[in-house]
Structure formats: structure tokens, C-alpha cells
Write an enzyme that holds these catalytic residues in place. Structure first.
Site, PDB file in Angstrom:
ATOM      1  N   GLU A 199      -2.467   6.486  -9.125  1.00  0.00           N
ATOM      2  CA  GLU A 199      -1.671   6.468  -8.534  1.00  0.00           C
ATOM      3  C   GLU A 199      -0.831   6.219 -10.362  1.00  0.00           C
ATOM      4  OE1 GLU A 199      -1.849   2.075  -7.448  1.00  0.00           O
ATOM      5  OE2 GLU A 199      -1.448   2.456  -5.981  1.00  0.00           O
ATOM      6  N   GLU A 217      -4.099   5.305   0.553  1.00  0.00           N
ATOM      7  CA  GLU A 217      -5.000   4.083   0.650  1.00  0.00           C
ATOM      8  C   GLU A 217      -3.355   2.720   1.625  1.00  0.00           C
ATOM      9  OE1 GLU A 217      -4.681   2.078  -3.634  1.00  0.00           O
ATOM     10  OE2 GLU A 217      -5.474   3.422  -4.616  1.00  0.00           O
TER      11      GLU A 217
END
Length: 604
Positions: A216, A345
């Protein structure tokens, strides 16, 4: 996910061992396994390909997605961070797998995951755990490399696709945003050296091994201060440019290392792995010398309060479905260009299975079937209790088992899409029929509504936090008194928490008027009285009226993240002296049963 999540208490015994040891496996070590995939362009005619080494490199990015099925993360394990101790201690790397509450990974655990219907394993890794990068030595500790190698082989032997990345990793990524150019250069040196070693080690491994450029961190977190000690200096435009540059260097580097890396599938991290930000025109997929081998990675934890906190314990309103469906549809911009899409995710996290988790997962997986994406569940022994080799919730586990790749063998992809679309339409229709019962004032583009945004100090209780009014985004048991705004006048709004046992203090609260700026531009709100538990509470400063999104009119009651009154703030009397974003005085542990606010709404 880059938040450290403590291990959940093991309380449930689930699936029998026999179920774990059978299931959706259809071959050994990726050999002689037939799976059905369809035309990436039309989805009309099914064709059969062999999912083995002789043909794997002939697949396109959209074709391989079908074979990747649905996946699961080995969460909070190889990315558990202990750099200072690891680099100096000389202990076995398996001891660091347990830092964030997970057991040491075994071959049997991975085989169980395959038997549960997961065809892809994502292995997040903190590579700087084993790199003394501060000294300029970027050599990855051999023990760490070998341990990652061992886990990769567990998954390959179980006939799974495997994704390996560099994951949070103490957020050394913030070096890219440093004001010091030398630090920025060192960041790229570290990144290139790390991936050169990884690529060389795995160069001849199966095509079912996929490298992922980052987690991320490619985005706003390039300005992180964890390592540099100060916030980075990159603007958002510059963060986009740097993220694009890093992804481009990643692809060029992998391809240059030869072997199967010359045409291996590569997963390219999106901006913040956020869907909307990745679909922004500033984000660019890198050029590649290999044809049709790039996949894009995004994550999905929306809405965050439902997916990641205990505060919101229901999901499935029409707004919830429409939000998920519209965001997933946005990603077709990549599939239309021939890129595979991986939802790297997603999860509904909680101490126990939350209400509506089945709805959330089923609709998400329907979206993935409809648009041909690979979903990869974030799991840290929440669904599958690794230590006990048991499943926490058999009903939820069955949702994933039903979606394993072999269950789609022989099916025409157009039929799979049609079934997914029908399921999604029925779910939305049911939500429109039943979920809005009891909501006195539904959200509408044609109505201005006043309400109290609220988040408790322990983040366990919440009501419609954010500039978009959503009376279904709440902790079950809250009774809300909202008000339709029709113009100037005095209004009262309130929240009653007795139905959920009361709440502790305030982490955030604001009075919002949805569509206030749209229908009543320039109007001001003056707080006349705030009652806590029926008693008038003296304010600690002056309220002010503002808007963050040019649609929702807002008065902050307790907003500790706002450091100064914005320049565009307004008050009915024009006096902004002593104006404050924290006018409500409530202690963290103060028990609150009710909040009631009376305010005057006035034209400019």
C-alpha cells in the site's frame, strides 16, 4: 494491510480434518492440471488450457486470472516487523513469524488452505528485516531468503499460485519522499538491490510464482516519516510520478534478470492500492517487454468502519451494494486494456464473524466473477486458525470453497458472468425491499438532512461518520433523531445509545447537513444547546460552519485532527475569534447514553 493486528482468541472448532485434506485440488505441483478459461476479449467461448509449465507462459494476464481462482493471504507472518532485533540477533527467522501473533508456518497449513478452495497464496514479506540497509549494505540475509523460499515451495507443491511482495517493511518507503536527495537515491538503490536478489534467487521457479512491486506504500505513504523522522515533501502529483517510476523500474529490473523472469506475470501495485486513486488518470501502468503479463493490485476495505473496526456491525444497504458494485466496475478500465486485476486484500475483520459478512463476501466474489478479477482474502488466523488447523466459521468457509477454480472447469465464462450478475441484482433488490425499514429519513440527492456524526473514544460505537449521510452506517441498537432541512429555522437532532449499552466518550463528532451547500449555500449553523444524558453541556469554544466537500455543511463538535480553523469558515455574527473544532468537552471514559443538539440555521 499495514496495521498490526493482534491474534484473535481461538474459540471455535470448525471444519473436520477430512474436509481440509480433500476439496478443490486437481493435481500435484502444477502438472497435468486442466482448467477452463475463456476468451479474454469476448468471454463467449470456453477453451481448455493445461495449467502447467509448458503452457503457463502462453497465457495472457486476463486468462491467468481465471486459473488463480480466489486467494488468501498469509497475513501478519513474514511481514511481521522486527528489523532492529532481526538484523542484530542472528536468530532463526522463523521466530519472527510469531511477532504479530501467528504460528510458524508449516506445509500442512498451506495444504489446508488449498483444500479449503484457495488457489492462490499471497505471502507478504518484510525484506528489510534481514537487511542492514542503514549502513548501505543491501544484502538480504540468506536465512530469510531461504525461509521465504521454503514457504513459496509449500504453496507451489500444493498446486497454488504464489504472490510475493515487499510489504510495509517498517515503511522505509518514506525515504522516497525525503527532502534530502541523497536519501531518495538510497531508497531506489535499496529497492533495486532487494528485487535483484529476489529475482535472481527465484529466476527459474514456476511461472505460478508472481512478483508484486509493493503493497500500500506506493502513493501517499512515500511521505512517511517512520524512517526519515520527518514527513516527506512530495505533492500528490509527485507521489503519482514517483509511484509510476518505481513500478516502471520494477518491471525493467525483473525482466533484466532472465530465466522465467523474462516473461513471468508481474503484479503492479496501484496508488495506495485504492481503487479510485488507481483509476485516476495520473496512475500509469508501466511499459513491458513481455506481452500481456501485467496485473494490477488494489485492496478493498470499504467501508472501513465495517471492515476493520467493531463500530459498524451491519452491511447490506442499497448504498453499500451500489458503492461496492460501482468501485469494482471502475476497474474494468484495466481489463479493457488487457491487464489482469487482483484484489490483493479484502476482509471483514472482527473478534467474531460480523453480521452480514456473508453478504459482503458473496457480492464481492460475484463482482470478481462478473469482471474476471482474482480476490485474495486478508487472513491472520481469523477464518482459518492455523495453529489448530481449524476453520472458525464453516458457513463463511463454504463461500470460498464454492468459488475454487476447479468448480468452474468446463463452464462457459459467459454463463459464470450471467449467474454472478443475477446474484448481484437479487441482492440489491432484497436490500431495497428490507434494509431501509425503520430509517425515517433515507439518504437522497433531493433532500437536505441534518444528523450527528459520531465515533466513540474506543472506536466501538459509530453513527454515519463522514460527509455522506448514511443512516444505515451505524452500530446496531442506536436510535437516531435526524431532521430534514427545509430552510431557515431551529432544528433538533440526537442519538440514543441505550439500545447498544451506551458508549464511552468521543473520538470524533460533528453536526452535518447533507446537501446543505447544494440547496442552502452560505447558510450558517449556530449551536444553541448540546445536551449529554439530558443535561446541558457548556461549550469550550465557538462553533463555526464549513464544508470539506462543497456539499455537506459541517460544524465540528470534537475533531482533534483539525489543527486550525479553515480560511473559508463562517459564523452568523462574522466573529471567528475563539472558534474551535473541539467545542465539546467529554472525557474518554465518560459514559454517554444520549446526545441532543438544537441549532439555528440561517441564510447569509
Amino acid at each position: 494491510m499495514n496495521l498490526k493486528k493482534a491474534a484473535s482468541v481461538i474459540t471455535a472448532v470448525g471444519m473436520a480434518a477430512a474436509m481440509l485434506l480433500t476439496g478443490c485440488s486437481s493435481g500435484d505441483n502444477g502438472t497435468d492440471v486442466s482448467d477452463t478459461v475463456s476468451s479474454a476479449d469476448t468471454g463467449e467461448t470456453a477453451k481448455t488450457v493445461k495449467n502447467n509449465e509448458s503452457t503457463a507462459n502462453e497465457l495472457t494476464a486476463t486468462e491467468v486470472i481465471k486459473l488463480m481462482g480466489n486467494g488468501i493471504n498469509l497475513g501478519n507472518t513474514m511481514e511481521a516487523y522486527g528489523h532492529e532485533n532481526y538484523a542484530k540477533s542472528g536468530v532463526d527467522p522463523t521466530s519472527f513469524e510469531t511477532l504479530w501473533g501467528q504460528p510458524v508456518t508449516t506445509k500442512e497449513m498451506i495444504e489446508d488452505m488449498k483444500a479449503m478452495g484457495f488457489d492462490t497464496l499471497r505471502v507478504p514479506v518484510a525484506w528489510t528485516n534481514g537487511i542492514n540497509y542503514e549502513s548501505g549494505d543491501y544484502t538480504i540475509d540468506e536465512r530469510l531468503m531461504n525461509r521465504v523460499d521454503e514457504i513459496v515451495n509449500y504453496a507451489l507443491d500444493a498446486d497454488m499460485y504464489v504472490i510475493v511482495n515487499d510489504h510495509w517493511d517498517g515503511s522505509w518507503w518514506g525515504m522516497f519522499g525525503s527532502e534530502d536527495e541523497a536519501v531518495r537515491e538510497k531508497a531506489m538503490e535499496l529497492y533495486k538491490s532487494m528485487w535483484t536478489q529476489i529475482c535472481e534467487h527465484f529466476a527459474d521457479y514456476s511461472y505460478k510464482l508472481i512478483f508484486e512491486s509493493a503493497n500500500e506504500e506506493l502513493g501517499d505513504r512515500l511521505n512517511d516519516k517512520d524512517v526519515t523522522g520527518t514527513e516527506g515533501v512530495l505533492t500528490e502529483d509527485e507521489c503519482y510520478e514517483k509511484a509510476n517510476e518505481i513500478n516502471s523500474e520494477f518491471v525493467k529490473l525483473v525482466r533484466s534478470t532472465g530465466g522465467k523472469n523474462a516473461d513471468r506475470f508481474l503484479l503492479i501495485a496501484g496508488y495506495n492500492t485504492d481503487i479510485a486513486k488507481t483509476c485516476d488518470g495520473r496512475y500509469k501502468m508501466p511499459e513491458d517487454t513481455a506481452k500481456d503479463k501485467l496485473l494490477v493490485s488494489v485492496h478493498y476495505y470499504t467501508p472501513w468502519d465495517y471492515c476493520a473496526t467493531e463500530a459498524i456491525n451491519q452491511w447490506g444497504s442499497p448504498d453499500d451494494y451500489n458503492e461496492q458494485n460501482s468501485l469494482f466496475k471502475m476497474l474494468t478500465k484495466f481489463t479493457d486494456e488487457g491487464y489482469g486485476v487482483v484484489i490483493g486484500e479484502y476482509a471483514v475483520m472482527g473478534k467474531t464473524t460480523k453480521p452480514d459478512t456473508d453478504k459482503f463476501y458473496s457480492n464481492l466474489l460475484d463482482n470478481c466473477d462478473l469482471y474476471n478479477y482474482c480476490p485474495v482474502l486478508w487472513d491472520c488466523s481469523s477464518l482459518y486458525r492455523r495453529l489448530l488447523r481449524k476453520v472458525d466459521d464453516e458457513a463463511i468457509a463454504q463461500i470460498f470453497k464454492d468459488r475454487c477454480a476447479s468448480n468452474e472447469e468446463g463452464k462457459d465464462y459467459a454463463d459464470i458472468q450471467a449467474a454472478a450478475k443475477e446474484s448481484m441484482d437479487k441482492a440489491l433488490e432484497a436490500a431495497n425491499d428490507t434494509f431501509m425499514e425503520g430509517v425515517s429519513i433515507p439518504a437522497s440527492d433531493d433532500t437536505a438532512v441534518a444528523w450527528i456524526m459520531y465515533q466513540s473514544s474506543d472506536y466501538s460505537i459509530a453513527y454515519s461518520v463522514g460527509d455522506k449521510y448514511d443512516p444505515t452506517n451505524m452500530t446496531l441498537g442506536i436510535a437516531a433523531q435526524n431532521a430534514e432541512i427545509t430552510g431557515e429555522g431551529t432544528y433538533t437532532v440526537g442519538l440514543d445509545f441505550t439500545g447498544c449499552g451506551g458508549t464511552n466518550g468521543v473520538a470524533f463528532s460533528a453536526l452535518g447537513i447533507y446537501n446543505g451547500e447544494k440547496f442552502f449555500p452560505g447558510y450558517t449553523v449556530t449551536i444553541d444547546e448540546i445536551k449529554i444524558n439530558g443535561e446541558t453541556r457548556e461549550l469550550t469554544g465557538k462553533d463555526y460552519t464549513c464544508s470539506d466537500d462543497d456539499n455537506c455543511t459541517r460544524v465540528n463538535l470534537y475533531n482533534q485532527w483539525v489543527k486550525k480553523v479553515p480560511d473559508e469558515a463562517r459564523r452568523a455574527d462574522g466573529d471567528l475569534s475563539e472558534a474551535s473544532p473541539t467545542i465539546l468537552s467529554v472525557t474518554d471514559k465518560e459514559k454517554i447514553s444520549t446526545i441532543e443538539i438544537t441549532f439555528t440555521y440561517a441564510a447569509p
